[in-house]
Design a protein around this motif. Sequence first.
Motif, PDB file in Angstrom:
ATOM      1  N   UNK A 285       0.830  -1.210   0.000  1.00  0.00           N
ATOM      2  CA  UNK A 285       0.000   0.000   0.000  1.00  0.00           C
ATOM      3  C   UNK A 285       0.863   1.258   0.000  1.00  0.00           C
ATOM      4  N   UNK A 286       0.289   2.326  -0.457  1.00  0.00           N
ATOM      5  CA  UNK A 286       0.897   3.667  -0.428  1.00  0.00           C
ATOM      6  C   UNK A 286       2.166   3.789  -1.271  1.00  0.00           C
ATOM      7  N   UNK A 287       2.338   2.893  -2.245  1.00  0.00           N
ATOM      8  CA  UNK A 287       3.426   3.050  -3.206  1.00  0.00           C
ATOM      9  C   UNK A 287       4.785   2.520  -2.806  1.00  0.00           C
ATOM     10  N   UNK A 288       4.852   1.777  -1.698  1.00  0.00           N
ATOM     11  CA  UNK A 288       6.144   1.191  -1.319  1.00  0.00           C
ATOM     12  C   UNK A 288       5.892  -0.091  -0.525  1.00  0.00           C
ATOM     13  N   UNK A 289       6.838  -1.019  -0.612  1.00  0.00           N
ATOM     14  CA  UNK A 289       6.701  -2.318   0.041  1.00  0.00           C
ATOM     15  C   UNK A 289       7.240  -2.278   1.464  1.00  0.00           C
ATOM     16  N   UNK A 290       6.440  -2.819   2.387  1.00  0.00           N
ATOM     17  CA  UNK A 290       6.829  -2.966   3.776  1.00  0.00           C
ATOM     18  C   UNK A 290       6.785  -4.449   4.132  1.00  0.00           C
ATOM     19  N   UNK A 291       7.910  -4.961   4.597  1.00  0.00           N
ATOM     20  CA  UNK A 291       8.038  -6.352   5.024  1.00  0.00           C
ATOM     21  C   UNK A 291       8.192  -6.335   6.536  1.00  0.00           C
ATOM     22  N   UNK A 292       7.298  -7.040   7.262  1.00  0.00           N
ATOM     23  CA  UNK A 292       7.416  -7.083   8.715  1.00  0.00           C
ATOM     24  C   UNK A 292       7.250  -8.503   9.229  1.00  0.00           C
ATOM     25  N   UNK A 293       7.954  -8.775  10.321  1.00  0.00           N
ATOM     26  CA  UNK A 293       7.845 -10.043  11.039  1.00  0.00           C
ATOM     27  C   UNK A 293       7.936  -9.759  12.530  1.00  0.00           C
ATOM     28  N   UNK A 294       7.464 -10.730  13.324  1.00  0.00           N
ATOM     29  CA  UNK A 294       7.290 -10.525  14.762  1.00  0.00           C
ATOM     30  C   UNK A 294       8.521 -10.706  15.622  1.00  0.00           C
ATOM     31  N   UNK A 295       9.349 -11.729  15.320  1.00  0.00           N
ATOM     32  CA  UNK A 295      10.380 -12.135  16.283  1.00  0.00           C
ATOM     33  C   UNK A 295      11.450 -12.988  15.607  1.00  0.00           C
TER      34      UNK A 295
END
Length: 183
Positions: free
Chosen positions: A156-166
């Motif tokens: 979303x919003x024109x850029x990639x965000x990769x997230x993980x918890x731990x």
Amino acid sequence: MAVKDAKVLIIVNNWGIEETELTRPLRDLKAAGADVTLAATTLDPCETVEHDRYEGETLTPDAKMSDVQAADYDLLVVPGGTCNVDRVRVNEDAITLAQEFAHEGKPIAAICHGAWLLVNADLVEGKTLSPCRYIAADIENAGGHYVDEQLTVDDENGWRLITSRKPADLDAFVGAIKDTLEA
């Protein structure tokens, strides 16, 4: 682009970094051929910890955060560690770097508490993230959507965000970074 052609920037404070959340992306991406720069608040050694408590490995940064620019890199990685990110999220250089990556449409990967930086950089609104549960309220209050999943990739919003918890999610996290660089 191939991972071997990528330039990756990892930003940290000089202490309190969750060891594997720094060393796994750093070493795995280097082993895959990426040019990885570890930038810290100062050029002093970076002291990591295990579980925010036990002494970990010490690494030497390649550069100061104030001396690097988003334009020179393809992807930004923000490791966790409560004390690390508590300092990084109020560091003007770190905030500016995160904002520049997002505004240039470049991917950002943040694990565990790393997403705290994105809250302070006003970058989570409209995004779905899976950071550690301890900052779920911060994500929601900043306009993001928190999910408790091993990995979330949001474009979303024109850029990639990769997230993980731990740390247990590092295989998926590093895999998503490699996949993003290969795309």
